[in-house]
Motif scaffolding. Structure first.
Motif, PDB file in Angstrom:
ATOM      1  N   LYS A   1      40.449  38.569  28.814  1.00 39.19           N
ATOM      2  CA  LYS A   1      39.562  39.717  28.579  1.00 39.19           C
ATOM      3  C   LYS A   1      39.861  40.862  29.550  1.00 39.19           C
ATOM      4  CE  LYS A   1      35.816  37.254  26.304  1.00 39.19           C
ATOM      5  NZ  LYS A   1      34.413  36.815  26.365  1.00 39.19           N
ATOM      6  N   VAL A   2      40.190  40.517  30.805  1.00 37.32           N
ATOM      7  CA  VAL A   2      40.568  41.555  31.785  1.00 37.32           C
ATOM      8  C   VAL A   2      41.860  42.231  31.333  1.00 37.32           C
ATOM      9  CG1 VAL A   2      41.386  41.959  34.147  1.00 37.32           C
ATOM     10  CG2 VAL A   2      39.356  40.564  33.768  1.00 37.32           C
ATOM     11  N   LYS A   3      42.818  41.435  30.846  1.00 35.69           N
ATOM     12  CA  LYS A   3      44.086  41.989  30.352  1.00 35.69           C
ATOM     13  C   LYS A   3      43.851  42.956  29.190  1.00 35.69           C
ATOM     14  CE  LYS A   3      47.070  38.140  31.746  1.00 35.69           C
ATOM     15  NZ  LYS A   3      47.923  37.022  31.297  1.00 35.69           N
ATOM     16  N   GLU A   4      42.942  42.592  28.299  1.00 35.78           N
ATOM     17  CA  GLU A   4      42.616  43.469  27.148  1.00 35.78           C
ATOM     18  C   GLU A   4      42.061  44.799  27.633  1.00 35.78           C
ATOM     19  OE1 GLU A   4      39.958  41.477  24.465  1.00 35.78           O
ATOM     20  OE2 GLU A   4      41.324  39.769  24.217  1.00 35.78           O
ATOM     21  N   LEU A   5      41.172  44.741  28.631  1.00 32.08           N
ATOM     22  CA  LEU A   5      40.575  45.976  29.166  1.00 32.08           C
ATOM     23  C   LEU A   5      41.634  46.874  29.812  1.00 32.08           C
ATOM     24  CD1 LEU A   5      37.278  44.570  30.758  1.00 32.08           C
ATOM     25  CD2 LEU A   5      37.458  46.027  28.735  1.00 32.08           C
TER      26      LEU A   5
ATOM     27  N   GLU B   1      34.184  48.793  34.255  1.00 31.31           N
ATOM     28  CA  GLU B   1      34.214  47.823  33.157  1.00 31.31           C
ATOM     29  C   GLU B   1      35.020  46.588  33.546  1.00 31.31           C
ATOM     30  OE1 GLU B   1      34.562  49.486  28.930  1.00 31.31           O
ATOM     31  OE2 GLU B   1      35.316  51.148  30.156  1.00 31.31           O
ATOM     32  N   ILE B   2      36.158  46.820  34.216  1.00 26.84           N
ATOM     33  CA  ILE B   2      36.996  45.689  34.641  1.00 26.84           C
ATOM     34  C   ILE B   2      36.236  44.829  35.648  1.00 26.84           C
ATOM     35  CG2 ILE B   2      39.114  45.055  35.897  1.00 26.84           C
ATOM     36  CD1 ILE B   2      40.394  47.625  34.674  1.00 26.84           C
ATOM     37  N   ALA B   3      35.529  45.468  36.601  1.00 26.45           N
ATOM     38  CA  ALA B   3      34.760  44.728  37.611  1.00 26.45           C
ATOM     39  C   ALA B   3      33.652  43.900  36.950  1.00 26.45           C
ATOM     40  CB  ALA B   3      34.159  45.704  38.624  1.00 26.45           C
ATOM     41  N   GLN B   4      32.950  44.498  35.976  1.00 26.32           N
ATOM     42  CA  GLN B   4      31.879  43.762  35.279  1.00 26.32           C
ATOM     43  C   GLN B   4      32.426  42.536  34.559  1.00 26.32           C
ATOM     44  OE1 GLN B   4      29.993  46.730  32.812  1.00 26.32           O
ATOM     45  NE2 GLN B   4      29.197  47.841  34.582  1.00 26.32           N
TER      46      GLN B   4
ATOM     47  N   ASP C   1      38.321  48.498  46.064  1.00 22.16           N
ATOM     48  CA  ASP C   1      37.974  47.169  45.573  1.00 22.16           C
ATOM     49  C   ASP C   1      39.090  46.639  44.685  1.00 22.16           C
ATOM     50  OD1 ASP C   1      37.600  48.389  43.041  1.00 22.16           O
ATOM     51  OD2 ASP C   1      35.506  48.800  43.495  1.00 22.16           O
ATOM     52  N   ALA C   2      38.931  45.395  44.236  1.00 22.91           N
ATOM     53  CA  ALA C   2      39.988  44.741  43.461  1.00 22.91           C
ATOM     54  C   ALA C   2      40.188  45.412  42.105  1.00 22.91           C
ATOM     55  CB  ALA C   2      39.655  43.260  43.288  1.00 22.91           C
ATOM     56  N   ALA C   3      39.084  45.740  41.436  1.00 17.83           N
ATOM     57  CA  ALA C   3      39.171  46.289  40.073  1.00 17.83           C
ATOM     58  C   ALA C   3      39.883  47.637  40.040  1.00 17.83           C
ATOM     59  CB  ALA C   3      37.774  46.412  39.470  1.00 17.83           C
ATOM     60  N   THR C   4      39.707  48.466  41.072  1.00 18.93           N
ATOM     61  CA  THR C   4      40.306  49.809  41.107  1.00 18.93           C
ATOM     62  C   THR C   4      41.833  49.754  41.180  1.00 18.93           C
ATOM     63  OG1 THR C   4      38.325  50.528  42.288  1.00 18.93           O
ATOM     64  CG2 THR C   4      40.144  52.069  42.237  1.00 18.93           C
TER      65      THR C   4
ATOM     66  N   VAL D   1      38.304  38.352  44.598  1.00 19.07           N
ATOM     67  CA  VAL D   1      39.604  38.031  44.006  1.00 19.07           C
ATOM     68  C   VAL D   1      39.498  38.068  42.486  1.00 19.07           C
ATOM     69  CG1 VAL D   1      41.411  36.276  43.794  1.00 19.07           C
ATOM     70  CG2 VAL D   1      40.240  36.592  45.980  1.00 19.07           C
ATOM     71  N   ILE D   2      40.323  38.915  41.861  1.00 19.83           N
ATOM     72  CA  ILE D   2      40.347  38.993  40.395  1.00 19.83           C
ATOM     73  C   ILE D   2      41.505  38.151  39.871  1.00 19.83           C
ATOM     74  CG2 ILE D   2      40.823  40.484  38.405  1.00 19.83           C
ATOM     75  CD1 ILE D   2      39.250  42.660  39.636  1.00 19.83           C
ATOM     76  N   ASP D   3      41.134  37.169  39.070  1.00 23.01           N
ATOM     77  CA  ASP D   3      42.121  36.362  38.355  1.00 23.01           C
ATOM     78  C   ASP D   3      42.294  37.025  36.987  1.00 23.01           C
ATOM     79  OD1 ASP D   3      43.802  34.279  38.093  1.00 23.01           O
ATOM     80  OD2 ASP D   3      42.297  32.792  37.554  1.00 23.01           O
TER      81      ASP D   3
END
Length: 560
Positions: free
Chosen positions: A507-511, A520-523, A408-411, A501-503
């Motif tokens: 907050k994603v950058k912080e994670l 956590e990134i996917a959530q 998936d995208a988050a992985t 698609v993950i933009d």
């Protein structure tokens, strides 16, 4: 093409379908690629096939028909013999007291209407359809390959009064390739068994048995393929790879050949590399408006990284090629390093990985950076060395596209960190991550509405997702294909992507910097508005594009 380039240009600009800037880009692309403007506007994703067809039909004052949306009886389409239908790219789709209705990609050609009028004694009423639409419907003429093969073999044996040992192998191999091409197969498998030889086609990702042959023919067919591919005919105990080129229906078809020894003999797999299979826009691939906006925003940046993820056969390379076609303008230097280079893109410098000369992804990427590139496509990021160079290239003013094998995208984000790329570098260089799968599309020719019970759906899909897409109804209305001649009785023709698609939000950058796991990134991505592959797939089920069974097959969701 039906209209000259200048007329197509004026038509598109006057109708407001394309603005002046886009038209300039498309004209440069058409000139560089040496292709007609009509083809260029579709390749650059400026307008879709049906809209352009309708526009041209209105301009030349012919009625327009979308053949994929109607059912054509056999006695009607067989008014034209297959040979004529393929030659003129035309098909009869209706016959009534007013006359015979003919759909063609070239409505100004009067030869075929005259033939039909003479044959039927009725007036031929000409409609315009797009070439792509007509080609899809010509599948109706398809005869069963086993029957065609048996007829060919019997005719040859009768003519020469010989046995199966003298079968016309060259004709049989040509027949196989032509059938595979017309069936839009991606691969041909020729497999020796204990008593027979089995031929299978991979169509829309699924293998189908299409032909059983006498085992005596198998070795001769393998030899014929070896001769065409310039491989050693006296070598039977080691693997061999080659390629051949063949003309089918006026297209030069490149075919990659792999031969390996198995217990019953030598197995052949031929990969058909047709340019028509890659002529997709991001919209054609099935990307929704929200995801399209995210990807377009990332494409328009002059630096950073765009990653396409998914398992083998999920359409990653097709998606990247669609992006490269959009980026391919005269003022950009685009260089790729791939293994292998399957499709040539005019105007793009493509490098083939070659381990024998130490031309690996990492070494090739280093060399590319000395070639003053604007855009770089790395076929696959496999190791930490390639990952490190790619990230640094993205950091120093290059737009880098690549693929990763993740589910998936988050992985993809923790995966880059696992490859020894510093988390802060991942956070600052990745623009967007596209994860995808391919689902088969319901056949338009035999699509029918069916009702499934809510309880049945709940066996495979969590309650909250069912409620989100289908509401509280106990009975859910969806579509499926009954199976017909066009779809080889499978109920499906063609494939479409389901995406997430993950933009890269703050907050994603912080994670990423905190080395958070993919869950956590996917959530967080979902909170930021990401549509998951399951949600995207179920949206396509609601639109009648695919089935719940197909979506579950590729997403493998577990019920709660």
């Amino acid at each position: 093409m039906l209209l000259p380039d200048i007329e197509i240009q004026q038509l598109l600009l006057q109708s407001g379908q394309i603005d002046t800037k886009t038209m300039r880009d498309v004209l440069v692309f058409a000139a560089n690629a040496r292709i007609p403007l009509q083809q260029a506007v579709m390749e650059k994703d400026a307008i879709d096939d049906e809209r352009l067809g309708l526009l041209i039909a209105n301009h030349i004052k012919y009625p327009f028909v979308s053949l994929s949306k109607i059912t054509i009886p056999e006695k009607v389409y067989r008014i034209i013999p297959e040979r004529l239908a393929r030659k003129h790219k035309a098909i009869v789709f209706e016959k009534d007291s007013n006359g015979v209705k003919l759909a063609t990609a070239d409505p100004v050609n009067t030869k075929l209407p005259a033939i039909i009028a003479k044959k039927t004694g009725q007036k031929a009423i000409v409609y315009m359809a797009t070439e792509k639409d007509v080609e899809n419907v010509l599948q109706l003429y398809r005869k069963d390959l086993q029957r065609t093969f048996d007829e060919l073999l019997q005719a040859e044996i009768t003519r020469t009064e010989t046995s199966v040992d003298e079968a016309p192998i060259a004709k049989i191999v040509d027949l196989l390739i032509a059938y595979a091409y017309r069936d839009k197969a991606s691969d041909i498998h020729i497999e020796p068994e204990e008593k027979n030889s089995l031929v299978r086609f991979r169509i829309d990702g699924m293998l189908h048995d299409v032909l059983y042959m006498d085992k005596k023919l198998h070795d001769r067919m393998v030899t014929r393929v070896k001769v065409l591919s310039r491989l050693r005919t006296d070598e039977h105990l080691s693997a061999q790879d080659g390629k051949l080129r063949m003309e089918v229906d006026e297209e030069n078809l490149d075919i990659r050949v792999s031969i390996i020894p198995i217990t019953e003999g030598e197995k052949v797999v031929m990969r058909l590399l047709s340019s028509r299979f890659r002529q997709f826009s991001l919209e054609d691939l099935g990307m929704n408006d929200s995801d399209l906006t995210k990807v377009t925003s990332a494409i328009n940046k002059s630096y950073g990284m765009i990653l396409s993820t998914g398992p083998t056969g999920s359409g990653k390379t097709t998606t990247v090629y669609s992006i490269l076609k959009i980026l391919n303008t005269r003022e950009k230097n685009i260089t790729t390093i791939e293994e292998p280079v399957e499709y040539r893109i005019k105007g793009v410098n493509q490098i083939q990985v070659n381990p024998k000369t130490n031309l690996t992804f990492a070494n090739g990427l280093r060399s590319i950076l000395r070639q003053d590139p604007n855009v770089i496509f790395v076929g696959e990021i496999r190791d930490s060395e390639t990952a490190g160079i790619a990230v640094n290239a993205a950091l120093t003013g290059h737009l880098v596209l690549s693929t990763l094998h993740t589910n998936d995208a988050a992985t993809a984000l923790p995966r880059l960190v696992d490859m020894k790329v510093e988390p802060f570098l991942v956070a600052s260089t990745v623009n967007v991550i596209i994860a995808q799968r391919l689902v088969r599309k319901i056949c338009d020719s035999c699509k029918t509405r069916v009702v499934i019970g809510r309880r049945d759906a709940l066996k495979d899909i969590p309650e909250e997702i069912i409620s989100k897409h289908f509401g509280p109804k106990e009975e859910i209305g969806v579509y499926e294909g009954k199976g017909c001649k066009v779809c080889h009785a499978t109920g499906y023709t063609g494939r479409i992507g389901v995406f997430e698609v993950i933009d890269m939000s703050e907050k994603v950058k912080e994670l990423i910097v905190q080395k958070s796991d993919s869950d956590e990134i996917a959530q967080q991505a979902i909170l930021d508005g990401m549509t998951t592959m399951l949600d995207d797939g179920l949206d396509k089920v609601l639109k009648g594009l695919t089935t719940i069974k197909e979506v579950l097959r590729v997403t493998k969701v577990e019920s709660a």
